[in-house]
Design a protein around this motif. Structure first.
Motif: not given
Length: 230
Positions: A98-124
């Motif tokens: 939904g609407w989260r796609r737009w701001p979520g894609s805009h704030v996408m950086t190497d760093e926050n992608v790396a932080f996200a992929m390093g977590q085990d649970e979806l919520k984290q």
């Protein structure tokens, strides 16, 4: 936003905070370089809000400041950011729908992608992604404005070592992961590829080529299992 920070553990929140701070310092460097190179303050500020891609922004300013074509600068920036296609596929479920796609894609950086992929649970993963993305966006833009205002005074950011702050923080964050033999091998291969390619390719492309080091990474094998028995 408060619920996001509650989901993060203290160590991860600290690491995200350090990266946000480092990005703010690099943003200060970018603003100073842009204005010191003759561009009006509104140019780096607008680019930081609308584009929000550090490597592309530095490349754009460098080409334009060297009397290059703005169209060529824009094309080079788009080429550097092609890695975000892979990032988008990797964190599609993290950003949400939904609407989260737009701001979520805009704030996408190497760093926050790396932080996200390093977590085990979806919520984290979601908490790490949004906390990192929003934090970096805010700190980067504040840094750009401050650096731009000081650009007429600070014409050479290398004198202050501002360009080294971000790599230093990232190196400190990744050092613990290098204890794993497979990760260390992949990183070294990527470093060698990037160093060889740097003299011949535009800024940003050697980093993309360095991803070839992942071919030497064997996932799912802990470092302790690879260590010889004593």
């Amino acid at each position: 936003m408060r619920s996001i920070w509650r989901t993060l553990d203290r160590g991860l929140a600290r690491d995200i905070g350090l990266v946000c701070l480092a990005d703010g310092v690099v943003g200060l460097s970018y603003g100073a370089i842009s204005v010191g190179g003759g561009l009006p303050l509104w140019v780096p500020v607008l680019l930081s809000i609308v584009v929000f891609a550090g490597a592309s922004q530095f490349l754009f300013v460098g080409i334009v400041a060297a009397a290059g074509s703005p169209i060529a600068a824009m094309a080079a920036g788009l080429l550097v950011n092609t890695r975000h296609i892979a990032f988008g596929l990797a964190v599609s479920d993290v950003i949400g729908s939904g609407w989260r796609r737009w701001p979520g894609s805009h704030v996408m950086t190497d760093e926050n992608v790396a932080f996200a992929m390093g977590q085990d649970e979806l919520k984290q993963r979601r908490a790490a992604y949004w906390a990192g993305g929003i934090g970096i966006f805010v700190c980067w833009n504040i840094g750009v404005v401050i650096g731009g205002l000081a650009g007429s005074v600070i014409t050479d950011t290398d004198v202050f070592g501002l360009d080294a702050a971000f790599p230093a923080v990232l190196l400190a964050l990744v050092l613990p992961a290098l204890r794993d033999r497979s990760t260390r091998t992949a990183a070294l291969v990527g470093v060698v590829i990037a160093l060889i390619a740097t003299p011949f390719l535009p800024s940003g492309l050697p980093v993309l080529l360095a991803l070839a080091g992942m071919l030497f990474y064997r996932a799912g094998k802990p470092a302790l299992e690879e260590a010889p028995n004593e």
